[in-house]
Design an enzyme around this catalytic site. Structure first.
Site, mmCIF file in Angstrom:
data_model
loop_
_atom_site.group_PDB
_atom_site.id
_atom_site.type_symbol
_atom_site.label_atom_id
_atom_site.label_comp_id
_atom_site.label_asym_id
_atom_site.label_seq_id
_atom_site.Cartn_x
_atom_site.Cartn_y
_atom_site.Cartn_z
ATOM 1 N N GLY A 49 43.041 74.713 43.655
ATOM 2 C CA GLY A 49 43.769 74.972 42.423
ATOM 3 C C GLY A 49 43.472 76.362 41.896
ATOM 4 O O GLY A 49 42.622 77.088 42.422
ATOM 5 N N ASP A 50 44.203 76.752 40.854
ATOM 6 C CA ASP A 50 43.973 78.020 40.147
ATOM 7 C C ASP A 50 44.282 79.250 40.990
ATOM 8 O O ASP A 50 43.734 80.331 40.741
ATOM 9 C CB ASP A 50 42.526 78.105 39.636
ATOM 10 C CG ASP A 50 42.146 76.929 38.763
ATOM 11 O OD1 ASP A 50 42.829 76.724 37.747
ATOM 12 O OD2 ASP A 50 41.189 76.209 39.110
ATOM 13 N N GLY A 106 47.323 80.682 41.341
ATOM 14 C CA GLY A 106 48.444 81.469 40.835
ATOM 15 C C GLY A 106 49.800 80.860 41.107
ATOM 16 O O GLY A 106 50.788 81.590 41.273
ATOM 17 N N LYS A 107 49.863 79.517 41.124
ATOM 18 C CA LYS A 107 51.163 78.865 41.341
ATOM 19 C C LYS A 107 52.141 79.196 40.222
ATOM 20 O O LYS A 107 53.325 79.417 40.459
ATOM 21 C CB LYS A 107 50.977 77.344 41.426
ATOM 22 C CG LYS A 107 50.159 76.870 42.611
ATOM 23 C CD LYS A 107 50.013 75.354 42.615
ATOM 24 C CE LYS A 107 49.229 74.825 41.435
ATOM 25 N NZ LYS A 107 47.821 75.297 41.386
ATOM 26 N N HIS A 138 48.982 76.467 34.301
ATOM 27 C CA HIS A 138 49.600 77.541 35.069
ATOM 28 C C HIS A 138 49.939 78.694 34.125
ATOM 29 O O HIS A 138 50.944 78.655 33.413
ATOM 30 C CB HIS A 138 50.860 77.033 35.776
ATOM 31 C CG HIS A 138 50.600 75.938 36.757
ATOM 32 N ND1 HIS A 138 51.607 75.281 37.432
ATOM 33 C CD2 HIS A 138 49.445 75.377 37.177
ATOM 34 C CE1 HIS A 138 51.074 74.361 38.236
ATOM 35 N NE2 HIS A 138 49.766 74.409 38.085
ATOM 36 N N THR A 139 49.094 79.710 34.118
ATOM 37 C CA THR A 139 49.257 80.811 33.171
ATOM 38 C C THR A 139 50.251 81.839 33.688
ATOM 39 O O THR A 139 50.150 82.303 34.823
ATOM 40 C CB THR A 139 47.901 81.479 32.891
ATOM 41 O OG1 THR A 139 47.019 80.515 32.310
ATOM 42 C CG2 THR A 139 48.066 82.647 31.922
ATOM 43 N N THR A 147 34.141 77.019 31.835
ATOM 44 C CA THR A 147 33.459 75.748 32.068
ATOM 45 C C THR A 147 34.049 74.677 31.158
ATOM 46 O O THR A 147 34.184 74.868 29.952
ATOM 47 C CB THR A 147 31.954 75.884 31.787
ATOM 48 O OG1 THR A 147 31.416 76.846 32.706
ATOM 49 C CG2 THR A 147 31.239 74.556 31.966
ATOM 50 N N ARG A 157 34.008 70.644 29.723
ATOM 51 C CA ARG A 157 33.020 69.608 29.450
ATOM 52 C C ARG A 157 32.977 68.559 30.549
ATOM 53 O O ARG A 157 31.911 68.094 30.945
ATOM 54 C CB ARG A 157 33.331 68.948 28.108
ATOM 55 C CG ARG A 157 32.366 67.819 27.764
ATOM 56 C CD ARG A 157 32.645 67.240 26.397
ATOM 57 N NE ARG A 157 31.749 66.146 26.094
ATOM 58 C CZ ARG A 157 31.809 65.421 24.979
ATOM 59 N NH1 ARG A 157 32.724 65.695 24.067
ATOM 60 N NH2 ARG A 157 30.958 64.431 24.780
ATOM 61 N N ASP A 162 44.230 92.657 43.249
ATOM 62 C CA ASP A 162 43.618 93.701 42.430
ATOM 63 C C ASP A 162 42.127 93.462 42.239
ATOM 64 O O ASP A 162 41.351 94.407 42.095
ATOM 65 C CB ASP A 162 44.304 93.763 41.059
ATOM 66 C CG ASP A 162 44.289 92.420 40.337
ATOM 67 O OD1 ASP A 162 44.663 91.408 40.963
ATOM 68 O OD2 ASP A 162 43.902 92.372 39.147
#
Length: 420
Positions: free
Chosen positions: A15-16, A18-19, A49-50, A296, A298, A332
């Site tokens: 995950g994470d 860049g989808k 998803h940012t 992080t 919880r 980058d």
């Protein structure tokens, strides 16, 4: 690259990767793909998803990541729908200038509902695990899927029938009463949930099964996956997995049922990350890599970083049944850094390994053995090649279509014309 095919976007890691930024670019005018709808084909409101487009920034959770380009979203039957979280996300999008966000989303009536009852139960269960937590987000996603295996679970269509919805929510509350009584997490009263969900059904288009085929006739579909293949319920490193089919099996099945062609776009960073517990061979705590969008949690635990791992990425490609193209993000971050490496293979207790065996689907014993093997592997780290996209194209046997050189939409670069 895609021709007239629909596009299935999957994360090849944990995950994470860049989808969201990838889907945003596919839906943008720059890509010229004539996307009619983004289809969420797995996961729920735990997605994050940012997307950044100039001054606009939004973390998409249930709305598709093409929303800033005005592309509508369909939450498919395989999505887990949290109406309360969806309403909050709609307000956030409206504040960014998206006009009438709820008019841009439709929901398959068969989709399961994730409720505050599921969320409270999830947090109680993770609390009880203590140091043996699995890395859950604590939002009730796994509990939603788990409960539906053996019970008449609440679904989106029930939001249009208050009596049926009240009965199902009351049954859900009774089922979880012992777990909730032993913990310290609470939820909204059933009557309040019925009122909120009834309003949801009046505000959002709740659609029948055939809507996907109708949308496919109006333009290209982009299927936006959640989480990563290495967390897949049947292909991931068990038990550090999600209750969701992350690899493209279900998206492919939906397209096959309509007789429509699809292409799989695998997404990865130029280095590896993992959020939460579980084996991570190339993890390196000495790598000082800033992470503005992941912290992080919880219940989920720490955000971890490591060197590029084509061994795990190749495994994910095999678990997908192959991919048609790649998107490589965060280039980058590695530019000019000599401390980020790549794994040439794994040193294992009885030898050296260059490729992981995918094994049969739904074989959790195989996945447990794989988790044990990966957990006891030491990566053979070698210098990272100068041209990481070309390196990954060769190792994963798929062309790199898109690269990301920063967080903004303007930082995407097409290496192969998407519509070719």
């Amino acid at each position: 690259m895609f021709g007239d095919r629909h596009v299935i976007v999957v994360d090849l890691g944990f995950g994470d990767a860049g989808k969201g930024a990838t889907v945003d670019w596919l839906c943008s005018p720059q890509a010229a793909l004539d996307v009619s709808t983004v289809v969420r084909f797995n996961g729920g409101a735990q997605a994050a998803h940012t997307v950044i487009d100039g001054t606009r920034r939004h973390t998409f959770r249930q709305f598709g990541s093409g929303t800033l380009s005005g592309v509508p979203t369909l939450l498919s039957r395989h999505a887990l729908v949290d109406p309360i979280a969806l309403a909050a996300e709609a307000r956030a999008l409206a504040a960014l200038g998206v006009g009438a966000p709820v008019d841009l989303v439709s929901v398959d009536e068969r989709a399961l509902l994730t409720t505050p009852i599921h969320g409270a139960a999830n947090r109680c269960r993770e609390d009880a695990r203590g140091t043996g937590r699995h890395g859950s987000c604590g939002m009730g996603i796994g509990e939603t899927a788990r409960y539906a295996l053996d019970h008449d679970a609440p679904r989106v269509r029930d939001c249009r029938d208050p009596d049926v919805l009240r009965r199902k929510l009351a049954d859900l509350e009774r089922y979880y009463a012992p777990l909730l009584a032993a913990g310290r997490h609470h939820h909204d009263p059933v009557d309040d949930l019925v009122a909120a969900y009834s309003e949801f059904a009046r505000a959002v288009a709740v659609v029948p099964a055939g809507r996907l085929a109708a949308l496919a006739r109006t333009g290209r579909l982009v299927f936006e996956g959640a989480q990563g293949v290495l967390l897949d319920e049947w292909r991931g490193l068990h038990p550090y997995t999600t209750w969701s089919t992350v690899e493209p099996r279900r998206a492919r099945a939906m397209l096959a049922k309509m007789g429509e062609p699809g292409a799989v776009l695998g997404v990865t960073r130029a280095y590896q990350t993992r959020h939460g517990a579980g084996p991570f061979p190339t993890e390196d705590a000495a790598l000082a890599i800033a992470e503005p969008d992941n912290t992080t949690g919880r219940y989920q635990g720490a955000f971890r970083v490591g060197h590029l791992d084509p061994i795990l990425l190749r495994y994910a490609v095999d678990a997908c049944g192959g991919v048609d193209a790649l998107a490589v993000n965060h280039l980058d971050v590695i530019a000019g850094r000599g401390d980020i490496c790549t794994a040439a293979g794994y040193f294992i207790p009885d030898g050296y390994l260059r490729r992981l065996d995918c094994g049969p689907w739904r074989d959790l014993d195989h996945q447990r053995r794989l988790t044990e093997l990966v957990g006891h592997s030491t990566p053979d780290l070698v210098p990272l090649p100068d041209d990481v996209p070309a390196f990954l194209a060769e190792r994963l046997q798929a062309p790199v279509m898109l690269t990301g050189h920063g967080p903004d939409r303007a930082d995407r670069r097409a290496r192969v014309a998407a519509a070719a």
